[in-house]
Design a protein around this motif. Sequence first.
Motif, short mmCIF file in Angstrom:
data_model
loop_
_atom_site.label_atom_id
_atom_site.label_comp_id
_atom_site.label_asym_id
_atom_site.label_seq_id
_atom_site.Cartn_x
_atom_site.Cartn_y
_atom_site.Cartn_z
N SER A 27 60.07 40.18 7.85
CA SER A 27 60.91 38.98 7.77
C SER A 27 62.40 39.29 7.83
O SER A 27 63.20 38.56 7.23
CB SER A 27 60.61 38.19 6.48
OG SER A 27 59.25 37.84 6.40
N PHE A 28 62.76 40.35 8.53
CA PHE A 28 64.19 40.71 8.65
C PHE A 28 65.00 39.55 9.18
O PHE A 28 66.13 39.31 8.74
CB PHE A 28 64.31 41.91 9.59
CG PHE A 28 65.74 42.26 9.93
CD1 PHE A 28 66.31 41.84 11.13
CD2 PHE A 28 66.51 43.03 9.07
CE1 PHE A 28 67.62 42.16 11.46
CE2 PHE A 28 67.82 43.37 9.39
CZ PHE A 28 68.37 42.93 10.58
N SER A 29 64.44 38.82 10.13
CA SER A 29 65.20 37.74 10.76
C SER A 29 65.57 36.64 9.78
O SER A 29 66.47 35.84 10.05
CB SER A 29 64.41 37.15 11.93
OG SER A 29 63.19 36.61 11.48
N SER A 52 70.84 34.25 9.57
CA SER A 52 69.63 34.35 10.37
C SER A 52 69.81 33.66 11.72
O SER A 52 69.18 34.06 12.71
CB SER A 52 68.45 33.74 9.62
OG SER A 52 68.74 32.39 9.27
N GLY A 53 70.68 32.68 11.79
CA GLY A 53 70.95 31.98 13.04
C GLY A 53 72.07 32.58 13.86
O GLY A 53 72.40 32.06 14.93
N SER A 69 76.79 42.22 14.29
CA SER A 69 75.72 41.70 15.14
C SER A 69 74.39 42.17 14.57
O SER A 69 74.34 43.06 13.72
CB SER A 69 75.89 42.18 16.59
OG SER A 69 75.87 43.59 16.66
N ARG A 70 73.32 41.57 15.07
CA ARG A 70 72.00 41.96 14.59
C ARG A 70 71.01 41.97 15.74
O ARG A 70 71.13 41.21 16.70
CB ARG A 70 71.54 41.02 13.47
CG ARG A 70 71.32 39.58 13.91
CD ARG A 70 71.14 38.66 12.70
NE ARG A 70 69.96 39.01 11.90
CZ ARG A 70 69.78 38.63 10.64
NH1 ARG A 70 70.70 37.88 10.03
NH2 ARG A 70 68.68 38.97 10.00
N ASP A 71 70.05 42.85 15.61
CA ASP A 71 68.94 42.94 16.55
C ASP A 71 67.67 42.75 15.73
O ASP A 71 67.20 43.68 15.08
CB ASP A 71 68.96 44.29 17.26
CG ASP A 71 67.85 44.43 18.30
OD1 ASP A 71 66.89 43.63 18.27
OD2 ASP A 71 67.93 45.36 19.11
N TYR A 78 74.54 45.72 12.90
CA TYR A 78 75.61 46.61 13.33
C TYR A 78 76.96 46.07 12.89
O TYR A 78 77.14 44.86 12.73
CB TYR A 78 75.63 46.74 14.86
CG TYR A 78 74.32 47.19 15.45
CD1 TYR A 78 73.42 46.28 15.96
CD2 TYR A 78 73.99 48.54 15.49
CE1 TYR A 78 72.21 46.68 16.51
CE2 TYR A 78 72.78 48.97 16.04
CZ TYR A 78 71.90 48.04 16.55
OH TYR A 78 70.71 48.45 17.08
N LEU A 79 77.90 46.99 12.73
CA LEU A 79 79.29 46.60 12.52
C LEU A 79 80.14 47.44 13.47
O LEU A 79 80.31 48.64 13.24
CB LEU A 79 79.74 46.81 11.07
CG LEU A 79 81.15 46.32 10.76
CD1 LEU A 79 81.21 44.78 10.86
CD2 LEU A 79 81.60 46.77 9.37
#
Length: 118
Positions: A27-29, A52-53, A69-71, A78-79
């Motif tokens: 459930s990372f997202s 999450s959005g 950002s996120r993957d 990431y930063l």
Amino acid sequence: VQLQASGGGSVQAGESLRLSCAASGSSFSNYVMGWHRQAPGKQRELVATIGSGGITNYIDSAKGRFTISRDNAANTVYLQMNSLKPEDTAVYYCYAKTVRFGITYNYWGQGTQVTVSS
């Protein structure tokens, strides 16, 4: 969830670094992810968050220089830090937050050192 941060180092002012934070678990997202930092003798401060959005927030000193950002497929946040300044020197901590049944859960990674010299 367990968080593993990496990517810190020592750079000259004006250079760039990219921090990564890999999260374990499911459930990372659904998590709000972020980065805090703590400089010697100072309180920990929130640098950036991403929901999450994908909505992002930054402290004023990071706006225009840092990008979070996120993957979700890779469970990684990431930063990207550009135009680094000596005042960015700190230990950077990855952070995750979720709310389940009205209870907020906060998680922290182990921290990665960023040193910027003039």
